[in-house]
Design a protein around this motif. Structure first.
Motif, PDB file in Angstrom:
ATOM      1  N   ALA A 118       0.766  -1.167  -0.188  1.00  0.00           N
ATOM      2  CA  ALA A 118      -0.094  -0.057  -0.195  1.00  0.00           C
ATOM      3  C   ALA A 118       1.062   1.145  -0.082  1.00  0.00           C
ATOM      4  O   ALA A 118       0.588   2.245  -0.417  1.00  0.00           O
ATOM      5  N   CYS A 162     -10.657   3.777  -0.093  1.00  0.00           N
ATOM      6  CA  CYS A 162      -9.691   3.163   0.826  1.00  0.00           C
ATOM      7  C   CYS A 162     -10.517   2.784   2.045  1.00  0.00           C
ATOM      8  O   CYS A 162     -10.350   1.867   2.530  1.00  0.00           O
ATOM      9  N   LEU A 189      -7.850  -2.201  -1.917  1.00  0.00           N
ATOM     10  CA  LEU A 189      -7.123  -1.166  -1.227  1.00  0.00           C
ATOM     11  C   LEU A 189      -6.013  -0.331  -2.165  1.00  0.00           C
ATOM     12  O   LEU A 189      -5.713   0.681  -2.059  1.00  0.00           O
ATOM     13  N   ARG A 196      -5.390   3.066  -3.675  1.00  0.00           N
ATOM     14  CA  ARG A 196      -4.216   4.118  -3.085  1.00  0.00           C
ATOM     15  C   ARG A 196      -3.475   4.487  -4.287  1.00  0.00           C
ATOM     16  O   ARG A 196      -2.591   5.491  -4.234  1.00  0.00           O
ATOM     17  N   TYR A 229      -7.688   7.066   6.723  1.00  0.00           N
ATOM     18  CA  TYR A 229      -8.143   7.742   5.335  1.00  0.00           C
ATOM     19  C   TYR A 229      -9.053   8.952   5.372  1.00  0.00           C
ATOM     20  O   TYR A 229      -9.129   9.495   4.271  1.00  0.00           O
TER      21      TYR A 229
END
Length: 406
Positions: free
Chosen positions: A39, A81, A90, A94, A156
């Protein structure tokens, strides 16, 4: 100055804010901890690559649209996210986060070029570089606090809030120069500029030295989270305090760099000092890790030493890299950013993949390798400089550029 700080901080905050949450994210998504570390890598790669396209686009359509569209993409991606139900989801969001965040990040550099000249421009650029390097080191502390309040998904929400603030500020922003459709070069011309930049040994040597040291920094950024949280079992909150306190040394390095400048110490000698300190502390940590030591002392010492060294090296190396090509400094900055983020992504991924679950060996080995690479690159650059083999910069900046490399 506040606008420049916000533009520079928004993309870099997203790099390391998730560090304290890697273990929690892996558990919630049912993914291996080493793979969740991707990530960070995918965000870095998209953040570093997007400016190569956004720079010419912002010249064509203006700085405000680049920031507004970037913030809009960032908000949507951050919300994605928060709602991700699997690791692939995810990672995909990202990537979009990095693309969106690169809009404000690119504007931070171009606005300095648009609005300021001479010593004032150099002072503003130094501030931007300092924010870019300091914010990622403080972000884990914020991430740890948000993790404790509402879990990993709440982290996030931070870039969403920051992007909304920036969108509000941009409503009162006036374009420094009106967009000019003729200012956007074609693909062939853009490619020619980038070829010229990459063929300049003065730029490439200093940019690679800076990028390699960035790789050493990201080795400890990623490795420290794995070691303290996964191996030693520290809480994310305690790790955030340790990380935040130790990473403040990058500001100490920046202060020492300014102090050395006032004392007449050359930029080249300051870089050599930083390289020596980074290599020494990384070697000590590597020896300790080989001995299967679980003491946090050498880890913290390496974190402090490498961060301090980066504060000494990065401003001087970046400035020296841009010296020979002032007329294409924006494109050269994009290449320098891409090199640094690419090596940071490689470093982060290596540390996560090689982590043995018990020691700081992967962190130490990658940190030492990148420190040695930076030292080797700068040694080769100095050798070329002494032989007079470097491409001569423009007459107006030639003497200062030569001083920067020696």
């Amino acid at each position: 100055m506040a606008l420049l700080g916000l533009l520079a901080a928004l993309p870099t905050f997203g790099i390391d804010m998730i560090l304290p949450s890697l273990a929690a994210t892996a558990a919630d998504l049912g993914a291996p901890g080493s793979e969740v570390g991707l990530a960070m890598s995918v965000y870095l790669l998209s953040l570093g690559g997007a400016p190569l396209l956004l720079g010419p686009l912002s010249d064509r359509f203006g700085r405000r649209p680049a920031v507004v569209w970037g913030c809009t993409i960032l908000i949507v991606a951050s919300a994605g996210c928060m709602m991700a139900q699997s690791l692939p989801q995810l990672l995909a969001f990202r990537v979009l986060q990095g693309i969106g965040a690169s809009g404000p990040g690119t504007a931070a550099f171009t606005l300095v070029r648009d609005r300021f000249q001479g010593k004032e421009a150099r002072a503003k650029m130094s501030f931007v570089v300092l924010v870019i390097n300091v914010v990622p080191m403080l972000a884990p502390s914020v991430g740890a606090a948000l993790l404790g309040i509402g879990g990993w998904r709440l982290i996030y929400a931070a870039p969403i809030a920051a992007a909304l603030v920036l969108l509000l500020v941009m409503r009162f922003f006036d374009e420094p120069t009106p967009p000019d459709p003729r200012s956007c070069p074609g693909p062939a011309e853009v490619a020619g500029v980038y070829r010229r930049i990459l063929r300049n040994p003065l730029f490439l040597g200093n940019a690679l030295c800076n990028a390699a040291m960035g790789g050493a920094v990201f080795a400890y950024i990623t490795g420290s989270s794995l070691f303290f949280i996964d191996a030693l079992g520290l809480s994310p909150e305690r790790y955030g305090l340790i990380f935040g306190a130790s990473s403040l040394s990058v500001m100490g390095g920046a202060y020492l760099n300014s102090h050395f400048g006032r004392l007449g110490v050359s930029a080249g000698r300051t870089i050599v000092l930083g390289l020596a300190v980074a290599t020494f502390v990384a070697a000590i940590l590597f020896i300790s890790a080989l001995a299967r030591s679980f003491s946090p002392v050498p880890v913290v010492a390496a974190m402090v030493g490498v961060a301090l060294s980066f504060g000494l090296i990065s401003p001087n190396a970046v400035h020296a890299a841009l010296q020979p090509m002032p007329e294409v400094a924006g494109s050269a900055s994009a290449v320098a950013i891409l090199l640094q983020t690419a090596l940071a992504a490689v470093s982060s991924d290596l540390v996560a993949r090689l982590f043995d679950g018990r020691t700081a060996l992967s962190m130490a080995g990658v940190m030492l390798a990148f420190s040695l690479a930076a030292a080797g690159i700068y040694s080769g650059l100095s050798h070329l400089s002494e032989r007079g083999a470097l491409t001569a910069p423009p007459r107006s900046t030639g003497q200062s550029a030569e001083r920067e490399t020696r």
